[in-house]
Design a protein around this motif. Structure first.
Motif, PDB file in Angstrom:
ATOM      1  N   VAL A   7     -10.236  -5.059  -1.935  1.00 24.30           N
ATOM      2  CA  VAL A   7     -11.060  -3.948  -2.400  1.00 24.30           C
ATOM      3  C   VAL A   7     -12.303  -4.468  -3.113  1.00 24.30           C
ATOM      4  N   ALA A   8     -12.149  -5.501  -3.922  1.00 28.55           N
ATOM      5  CA  ALA A   8     -13.278  -6.042  -4.685  1.00 28.55           C
ATOM      6  C   ALA A   8     -14.380  -6.548  -3.749  1.00 28.55           C
ATOM      7  N   ALA A   9     -13.980  -7.245  -2.689  1.00 27.16           N
ATOM      8  CA  ALA A   9     -14.977  -7.764  -1.749  1.00 27.16           C
ATOM      9  C   ALA A   9     -15.698  -6.609  -1.046  1.00 27.16           C
ATOM     10  N   GLN A  37       0.839  -1.213   0.000  1.00 26.84           N
ATOM     11  CA  GLN A  37       0.000   0.000   0.000  1.00 26.84           C
ATOM     12  C   GLN A  37       0.866   1.252   0.000  1.00 26.84           C
ATOM     13  N   ALA A  38       1.928   1.222   0.739  1.00 22.99           N
ATOM     14  CA  ALA A  38       2.831   2.370   0.748  1.00 22.99           C
ATOM     15  C   ALA A  38       3.550   2.509  -0.593  1.00 22.99           C
ATOM     16  N   ALA A  39       3.916   1.392  -1.197  1.00 18.26           N
ATOM     17  CA  ALA A  39       4.635   1.430  -2.468  1.00 18.26           C
ATOM     18  C   ALA A  39       3.776   1.966  -3.595  1.00 18.26           C
ATOM     19  N   THR A  72     -28.026   3.300  -8.164  1.00 18.28           N
ATOM     20  CA  THR A  72     -26.628   3.450  -7.740  1.00 18.28           C
ATOM     21  C   THR A  72     -25.856   2.172  -8.018  1.00 18.28           C
ATOM     22  N   HIS A  73     -24.621   2.336  -8.509  1.00 21.35           N
ATOM     23  CA  HIS A  73     -23.726   1.183  -8.696  1.00 21.35           C
ATOM     24  C   HIS A  73     -22.302   1.632  -8.403  1.00 21.35           C
ATOM     25  N   TYR A  74     -21.664   0.910  -7.480  1.00 18.81           N
ATOM     26  CA  TYR A  74     -20.289   1.219  -7.089  1.00 18.81           C
ATOM     27  C   TYR A  74     -19.318   0.251  -7.753  1.00 18.81           C
ATOM     28  N   THR A  75     -18.212   0.799  -8.234  1.00 20.05           N
ATOM     29  CA  THR A  75     -17.152  -0.036  -8.805  1.00 20.05           C
ATOM     30  C   THR A  75     -15.826   0.123  -8.062  1.00 20.05           C
ATOM     31  N   ASP A  76     -15.749   1.089  -7.171  1.00 15.14           N
ATOM     32  CA  ASP A  76     -14.537   1.300  -6.373  1.00 15.14           C
ATOM     33  C   ASP A  76     -14.915   2.075  -5.111  1.00 15.14           C
ATOM     34  N   PRO A  77     -14.067   2.056  -4.064  1.00 12.19           N
ATOM     35  CA  PRO A  77     -14.415   2.736  -2.821  1.00 12.19           C
ATOM     36  C   PRO A  77     -14.050   4.214  -2.792  1.00 12.19           C
ATOM     37  N   ARG A 134      -9.039   2.902  -0.084  1.00  7.54           N
ATOM     38  CA  ARG A 134      -8.682   1.545  -0.488  1.00  7.54           C
ATOM     39  C   ARG A 134      -8.080   0.766   0.680  1.00  7.54           C
ATOM     40  N   ILE A 135      -7.294   1.443   1.513  1.00  4.71           N
ATOM     41  CA  ILE A 135      -6.699   0.778   2.676  1.00  4.71           C
ATOM     42  C   ILE A 135      -7.788   0.325   3.651  1.00  4.71           C
ATOM     43  N   LEU A 136      -8.778   1.180   3.890  1.00  4.23           N
ATOM     44  CA  LEU A 136      -9.886   0.815   4.765  1.00  4.23           C
ATOM     45  C   LEU A 136     -10.700  -0.344   4.177  1.00  4.23           C
TER      46      LEU A 136
END
Length: 432
Positions: free
Chosen positions: A192-194, A140-142, A211-216, A182-184
């Motif tokens: 992230v997908a789950a 995540q840091a990278a 509404t439809h989400y594809t990313d947080p 994304r980290i949360l």
């Protein structure tokens, strides 16, 4: 010698019985007349007693108020934007107005309202509580340099950094950090997908049908929603104390990144208490907001959304959405007022007693509601059964006025003029 002898006729009269008295034939008509009168009186008495044997009909109550009524006046006209979508709602009262249809639009970082909502429902925090700690992974840091090169909205992170749940949510909701969203997500669901699957499941549960989400984070333009759906979510999110605490902050301090500031420059002005900005080339300027207004001594929370405001870049897009929101809030504040629906003493119901007796049932006090002209208010009178004898001005039932799903306004009902049951003579006369 003695005196004169008595007459033979007198002797005979003493010896014979007296003749019978002669009947007076003139008395017969009077006797017959008296008998007839007696029979008539007896018959009339039976006739008069008959209605007294029948029970009196119970009084009836007929409402004179409708089951609902609209607050009088001209419905407010709000200053909607020229493009995009918008909606204004008052918690407990309903939707004040909407603009722009229901086509799903990209919502950019407004997406993070759902991200935070899912986190806080899965991992609730009490007021002021920091909550569990997260550790930023090496991967995540990278990813941070590449994310920064793409021009994403971020907070700096380092491998091994420890950050609390509250601090992570502050990073997501104030400076709109995509990487912390994304980290949360990975912390909560393993990937992230789950987590995105969970976001969509929650949206379905809340009735966010468009509404439809594809990313947080909302960086993906395929994450779409509507002003209506975002108002639904914002109302639910603001009911979470920790969410409301965070979005009201103008700044916060988190590890590594230090002091971060809230992108929502309206917070703290004109009653605004949040919620979240968003802007991308595809979404334009977006804002979901909440404000608290005091009307007639009652605090009302206003929740709204403005999507798709044009502009060449983020500052222009956000300036545009802030200007639209300020105008909408001013007009909303002007539209909300205390309105009288029923005056004190106004008749609520008519009482109809037996043989023409009657009275009324009236409001003891005026019925006032908070709302706007055109808002429909439900009226319900709870009136106990009425007897044939009621006193004037007696408390008798109550009237409830309810606007939307808000707290009902209740006033006492009182009887009007006194009502007495009919007398025996009135019952006989009416029967004849």
């Amino acid at each position: 010698m003695g005196g004169l002898a008595e007459s033979p006729t007198e002797d005979l009269g003493r010896l014979l019985p007296a003749p019978p008295a002669r009947r007076d034939r003139r008395r017969l008509p009077w006797a017959l007349g008296g008998l007839l009168v007696l029979l008539l009186l007896l018959g009339g008495g039976l006739y008069a007693v008959a209605p007294l044997r029948d029970p009196l009909p119970a009084p009836t109550v007929e409402l004179t108020l409708p089951a609902s009524m609209a607050i009088p006046g001209t419905a407010p006209r709000l200053p909607w934007p020229r493009s995009g979508q918008a909606m204004i709602s008052v918690d407990g009262l309903g939707t004040l107005g909407a603009f722009g249809g229901s086509k799903p639009l990209p919502i950019a970082s407004v997406t993070k309202v759902m991200t935070a909502y899912v986190i806080l429902t899965e991992h609730p925090l009490a007021a002021g509580e920091q909550g569990p700690k997260l550790t930023v992974s090496a991967a995540q840091a990278a990813a941070y340099p590449a994310e920064k090169a793409r021009g994403e909205s971020l907070v700096e992170v380092r491998a091994g950094e420890v950050i609390t749940e509250r601090q992570a949510l502050q990073a997501v909701l104030l400076p709109s950090a995509n990487n912390m969203a994304r980290i949360l997500a990975a912390w909560d669901s393993g990937s992230v997908a789950a987590f995105v699957d969970k976001m969509n499941a929650v949206a379905d549960d809340l009735g966010m049908s468009d509404t439809h989400y594809t990313d947080p984070s909302g960086l993906d333009p395929d994450t779409v929603s509507t002003a209506r759906d975002q108002v639904i979510l914002a109302s639910r999110a603001m009911a979470l104390p920790t969410f409301a605490e965070i979005v009201k902050q103008k700044q916060a301090t988190i590890p590594v990144a230090g002091t971060v500031r809230n992108y929502n420059e309206l917070v703290g002005r004109n009653g605004v208490v949040g919620i979240k900005t968003g802007s991308t080339d595809e979404a334009g300027g977006c804002l979901v907001f909440a404000a608290v207004l005091t009307v007639g001594g009652r605090k009302l929370r206003i929740v709204g959304a403005v999507l798709g405001q044009p502009g060449a870049n983020t500052p222009v897009q956000l300036d545009r959405v802030f200007a639209v929101t300020r105008s909408l809030l001013r007009s909303t504040a002007a539209a909300l007022a205390v309105h009288t629906l029923v005056e004190a003493g106004e008749q609520v119901a008519t009482v109809r007693g037996p043989l023409g007796a009657g009275s009324t049932i009236n409001a003891a006090e005026k019925v006032e509601v908070v709302g706007w002209p055109g808002l429909r208010v439900r009226l319900a009178a709870q009136i106990p059964a009425v007897s044939s004898r009621i006193a004037a001005g007696a408390e008798h039932g109550q009237l409830t006025a309810t606007a939307g799903v808000g707290k009902p306004v209740v006033t006492t009902l009182r009887t009007g003029a006194a009502m007495e049951p009919p007398t025996t003579w009135e019952r006989i006369r009416r029967h004849r």
